[in-house]
Design a protein around this motif. Structure first.
Motif, PDB file in Angstrom:
ATOM      1  N   LEU A 132       0.840  -1.199   0.000  1.00 11.48           N
ATOM      2  CA  LEU A 132       0.000   0.000   0.000  1.00 11.48           C
ATOM      3  C   LEU A 132       0.881   1.258   0.000  1.00 11.48           C
ATOM      4  CD1 LEU A 132      -2.957   1.056   0.156  1.00 11.48           C
ATOM      5  CD2 LEU A 132      -2.715   1.064   2.650  1.00 11.48           C
ATOM      6  N   SER A 133       1.975   1.204   0.737  1.00 15.90           N
ATOM      7  CA  SER A 133       2.919   2.325   0.747  1.00 15.90           C
ATOM      8  C   SER A 133       3.553   2.510  -0.638  1.00 15.90           C
ATOM      9  CB  SER A 133       4.021   2.091   1.790  1.00 15.90           C
ATOM     10  OG  SER A 133       4.956   3.146   1.751  1.00 15.90           O
ATOM     11  N   GLY A 134       3.856   1.396  -1.290  1.00 12.53           N
ATOM     12  CA  GLY A 134       4.402   1.475  -2.652  1.00 12.53           C
ATOM     13  C   GLY A 134       3.421   2.141  -3.604  1.00 12.53           C
ATOM     14  N   ILE A 135       2.139   1.814  -3.439  1.00 10.11           N
ATOM     15  CA  ILE A 135       1.083   2.437  -4.247  1.00 10.11           C
ATOM     16  C   ILE A 135       1.017   3.940  -3.946  1.00 10.11           C
ATOM     17  CG2 ILE A 135      -1.447   2.608  -4.510  1.00 10.11           C
ATOM     18  CD1 ILE A 135      -0.459   0.240  -6.038  1.00 10.11           C
ATOM     19  N   ARG A 136       1.131   4.284  -2.656  1.00 10.04           N
ATOM     20  CA  ARG A 136       1.129   5.705  -2.251  1.00 10.04           C
ATOM     21  C   ARG A 136       2.238   6.472  -2.968  1.00 10.04           C
ATOM     22  NH1 ARG A 136       0.862  10.344  -1.962  1.00 10.04           N
ATOM     23  NH2 ARG A 136       1.083  11.736  -0.177  1.00 10.04           N
ATOM     24  N   SER A 137       3.432   5.892  -3.006  1.00  9.45           N
ATOM     25  CA  SER A 137       4.554   6.558  -3.669  1.00  9.45           C
ATOM     26  C   SER A 137       4.370   6.592  -5.186  1.00  9.45           C
ATOM     27  CB  SER A 137       5.871   5.855  -3.317  1.00  9.45           C
ATOM     28  OG  SER A 137       6.161   6.034  -1.952  1.00  9.45           O
ATOM     29  N   ALA A 138       3.737   5.560  -5.741  1.00 10.19           N
ATOM     30  CA  ALA A 138       3.472   5.540  -7.186  1.00 10.19           C
ATOM     31  C   ALA A 138       2.453   6.616  -7.564  1.00 10.19           C
ATOM     32  CB  ALA A 138       2.985   4.153  -7.612  1.00 10.19           C
ATOM     33  N   VAL A 139       1.456   6.838  -6.689  1.00  6.89           N
ATOM     34  CA  VAL A 139       0.489   7.928  -6.895  1.00  6.89           C
ATOM     35  C   VAL A 139       1.231   9.267  -6.874  1.00  6.89           C
ATOM     36  CG1 VAL A 139      -1.451   9.185  -5.828  1.00  6.89           C
ATOM     37  CG2 VAL A 139      -1.529   6.688  -5.987  1.00  6.89           C
ATOM     38  N   LEU A 140       2.121   9.412  -5.891  1.00  4.57           N
ATOM     39  CA  LEU A 140       2.917  10.640  -5.761  1.00  4.57           C
ATOM     40  C   LEU A 140       3.756  10.870  -7.020  1.00  4.57           C
ATOM     41  CD1 LEU A 140       3.922  12.940  -3.831  1.00  4.57           C
ATOM     42  CD2 LEU A 140       5.718  11.355  -3.090  1.00  4.57           C
ATOM     43  N   TRP A 141       4.396   9.820  -7.496  1.00  2.75           N
ATOM     44  CA  TRP A 141       5.221   9.879  -8.710  1.00  2.75           C
ATOM     45  C   TRP A 141       4.399  10.428  -9.881  1.00  2.75           C
ATOM     46  CZ3 TRP A 141       9.857   9.003 -11.182  1.00  2.75           C
ATOM     47  CH2 TRP A 141       9.826   8.573 -12.505  1.00  2.75           C
ATOM     48  N   ARG A 142       3.184   9.934 -10.013  1.00  4.23           N
ATOM     49  CA  ARG A 142       2.320  10.401 -11.110  1.00  4.23           C
ATOM     50  C   ARG A 142       1.896  11.850 -10.878  1.00  4.23           C
ATOM     51  NH1 ARG A 142      -2.793  10.489 -11.250  1.00  4.23           N
ATOM     52  NH2 ARG A 142      -2.980   9.030  -9.513  1.00  4.23           N
ATOM     53  N   GLN A 143       1.581  12.192  -9.623  1.00  2.00           N
ATOM     54  CA  GLN A 143       1.127  13.557  -9.309  1.00  2.00           C
ATOM     55  C   GLN A 143       2.187  14.611  -9.649  1.00  2.00           C
ATOM     56  OE1 GLN A 143       0.137  12.968  -5.169  1.00  2.00           O
ATOM     57  NE2 GLN A 143      -2.067  12.839  -5.574  1.00  2.00           N
ATOM     58  N   ILE A 144       3.452  14.257  -9.515  1.00  2.00           N
ATOM     59  CA  ILE A 144       4.510  15.241  -9.805  1.00  2.00           C
ATOM     60  C   ILE A 144       5.001  15.117 -11.249  1.00  2.00           C
ATOM     61  CG2 ILE A 144       5.290  15.518  -7.416  1.00  2.00           C
ATOM     62  CD1 ILE A 144       7.553  13.556  -8.051  1.00  2.00           C
ATOM     63  N   GLY A 145       4.240  14.397 -12.059  1.00  2.00           N
ATOM     64  CA  GLY A 145       4.544  14.345 -13.490  1.00  2.00           C
ATOM     65  C   GLY A 145       5.472  13.229 -13.915  1.00  2.00           C
ATOM     66  N   GLY A 146       5.716  12.250 -13.029  1.00  2.00           N
ATOM     67  CA  GLY A 146       6.569  11.115 -13.397  1.00  2.00           C
ATOM     68  C   GLY A 146       5.920  10.291 -14.508  1.00  2.00           C
ATOM     69  N   LYS A 147       6.701   9.987 -15.538  1.00  2.00           N
ATOM     70  CA  LYS A 147       6.188   9.226 -16.682  1.00  2.00           C
ATOM     71  C   LYS A 147       7.085   8.017 -16.927  1.00  2.00           C
ATOM     72  CE  LYS A 147       3.236  12.485 -18.544  1.00  2.00           C
ATOM     73  NZ  LYS A 147       3.178  13.367 -17.404  1.00  2.00           N
ATOM     74  N   ARG A 148       6.545   7.094 -17.717  1.00  2.00           N
ATOM     75  CA  ARG A 148       7.330   5.906 -18.038  1.00  2.00           C
ATOM     76  C   ARG A 148       8.650   6.282 -18.727  1.00  2.00           C
ATOM     77  NH1 ARG A 148       4.272   0.989 -20.904  1.00  2.00           N
ATOM     78  NH2 ARG A 148       3.053   1.098 -19.007  1.00  2.00           N
ATOM     79  N   ARG A 149       8.596   7.321 -19.571  1.00  2.00           N
ATOM     80  CA  ARG A 149       9.828   7.725 -20.282  1.00  2.00           C
ATOM     81  C   ARG A 149      10.924   8.181 -19.301  1.00  2.00           C
ATOM     82  NH1 ARG A 149       9.624  13.371 -20.495  1.00  2.00           N
ATOM     83  NH2 ARG A 149       7.503  14.188 -20.357  1.00  2.00           N
ATOM     84  N   HIS A 150      10.497   8.744 -18.151  1.00  2.00           N
ATOM     85  CA  HIS A 150      11.506   9.140 -17.155  1.00  2.00           C
ATOM     86  C   HIS A 150      12.245   7.912 -16.616  1.00  2.00           C
ATOM     87  CE1 HIS A 150       8.844  12.860 -16.472  1.00  2.00           C
ATOM     88  NE2 HIS A 150       9.933  13.248 -17.102  1.00  2.00           N
ATOM     89  N   LEU A 151      11.533   6.788 -16.530  1.00  3.81           N
ATOM     90  CA  LEU A 151      12.164   5.560 -16.027  1.00  3.81           C
ATOM     91  C   LEU A 151      13.093   4.960 -17.078  1.00  3.81           C
ATOM     92  CD1 LEU A 151       9.181   3.789 -14.234  1.00  3.81           C
ATOM     93  CD2 LEU A 151      11.070   5.049 -13.201  1.00  3.81           C
ATOM     94  N   ILE A 152      12.666   5.055 -18.349  1.00  2.00           N
ATOM     95  CA  ILE A 152      13.450   4.416 -19.404  1.00  2.00           C
ATOM     96  C   ILE A 152      14.662   5.272 -19.773  1.00  2.00           C
ATOM     97  CG2 ILE A 152      13.363   3.531 -21.782  1.00  2.00           C
ATOM     98  CD1 ILE A 152      10.276   3.151 -21.272  1.00  2.00           C
ATOM     99  N   PHE A 153      14.406   6.585 -19.979  1.00  2.32           N
ATOM    100  CA  PHE A 153      15.484   7.458 -20.466  1.00  2.32           C
ATOM    101  C   PHE A 153      16.134   8.282 -19.364  1.00  2.32           C
ATOM    102  CE2 PHE A 153      12.363   7.078 -24.014  1.00  2.32           C
ATOM    103  CZ  PHE A 153      13.140   6.279 -24.843  1.00  2.32           C
ATOM    104  N   GLY A 154      15.441   8.434 -18.237  1.00  2.00           N
ATOM    105  CA  GLY A 154      15.955   9.327 -17.203  1.00  2.00           C
ATOM    106  C   GLY A 154      16.460   8.630 -15.961  1.00  2.00           C
ATOM    107  N   ARG A 155      16.580   7.296 -16.023  1.00  2.00           N
ATOM    108  CA  ARG A 155      16.959   6.584 -14.799  1.00  2.00           C
ATOM    109  C   ARG A 155      18.382   6.920 -14.362  1.00  2.00           C
ATOM    110  NH1 ARG A 155      16.418   0.459 -15.020  1.00  2.00           N
ATOM    111  NH2 ARG A 155      18.626   0.279 -14.621  1.00  2.00           N
ATOM    112  N   LYS A 156      19.269   7.101 -15.359  1.00  2.00           N
ATOM    113  CA  LYS A 156      20.661   7.416 -15.029  1.00  2.00           C
ATOM    114  C   LYS A 156      20.720   8.723 -14.226  1.00  2.00           C
ATOM    115  CE  LYS A 156      25.204   7.665 -17.243  1.00  2.00           C
ATOM    116  NZ  LYS A 156      25.524   9.109 -17.395  1.00  2.00           N
ATOM    117  N   LYS A 157      19.913   9.698 -14.648  1.00  2.00           N
ATOM    118  CA  LYS A 157      19.890  10.978 -13.929  1.00  2.00           C
ATOM    119  C   LYS A 157      19.343  10.805 -12.518  1.00  2.00           C
ATOM    120  CE  LYS A 157      19.619  14.339 -17.692  1.00  2.00           C
ATOM    121  NZ  LYS A 157      18.677  15.054 -18.568  1.00  2.00           N
ATOM    122  N   MET A 158      18.317   9.950 -12.379  1.00  4.12           N
ATOM    123  CA  MET A 158      17.763   9.701 -11.031  1.00  4.12           C
ATOM    124  C   MET A 158      18.791   9.016 -10.140  1.00  4.12           C
ATOM    125  SD  MET A 158      13.710   8.865 -10.888  1.00  4.12           S
ATOM    126  CE  MET A 158      13.774   7.282 -11.677  1.00  4.12           C
TER     127      MET A 158
END
Length: 205
Positions: free
Chosen positions: A168-194
């Protein structure tokens, strides 16, 4: 809330921390207690002033940041963590498209917030209540997340509650990720920066 690399790194570290703790509980029956408390607190922090405020301080996400830096790799441990993250994010996408379920989730969390005046967050009753929110509201949307670990450990009710509360906490953080504009492309292309951002945060702890 701001959509910056910093915010995305914090939110993603929240997801990583939850799944790293799921892995610890499922294998050993116990986990890092400070990180566990941070992850559970995040569930009930539904009106934060900032992305970081959901979790507290940067140091409260140390486990999640470490997991972000080293955990998502091709080792069995890393691939298991990756599988949990992908499953959680898929589940959150389904959840966020269902307004009825999201409002039901909001109602249940408000009830839990009120219960905090009677119970400590880490009380077995509260963990059980958090677990039942996951079981009743989130899990039925599917697909079910298959948690692997030590069978004798996973058979214990208290550990099942911990695992579900952490999901449930993981879901909470995933909701947060989406709320701040996190997208799948950030995971694929932006992971190195993260990862680089997470290393900077860890270096100053």
């Amino acid at each position: 809330m701001a959509n910056t690399l910093y915010d995305r790194t914090i939110a993603f570290a929240g997801i990583c921390q939850a799944v790293a703790l799921v892995q610890q509980v499922a294998k050993n029956g116990h986990c890092d207690s400070d990180a566990f408390e941070t992850s559970l607190k995040a569930i009930l922090n539904t009106n934060p002033s900032s992305t970081l405020n959901v979790f507290g301080r940067e140091s409260d996400l140390k486990l999640g940041l470490e997991c972000l830096v080293k955990g998502i790799d091709s080792t069995p441990t890393g691939s298991e963590i990756t599988r949990y993250i992908i499953s959680l994010m898929a589940l959150e996408r389904k959840l966020s498209s269902r307004n009825d379920t999201m409002s039901q989730l909001g109602d249940r969390l408000q009830t839990l917030e009120r219960q905090l005046s009677h119970f400590d967050l880490l009380d077995e009753q509260m963990i059980s209540n958090l677990a039942s929110v996951y079981l009743d509201v989130v899990s039925p949307i599917g697909p079910r997340i298959q948690v692997t670990g030590t069978p004798s450990v996973l058979q214990q009710t208290s550990n099942q509650h911990k695992v579900r509360a952490l999901l449930l906490s993981g879901i909470r953080s995933a909701v947060l990720w989406r709320q701040i504009g996190g997208k799948r492309r950030h995971l694929i292309f932006g992971r190195k920066k993260m990862v680089e951002q997470a290393q900077i945060l860890l270096a100053r702890m």
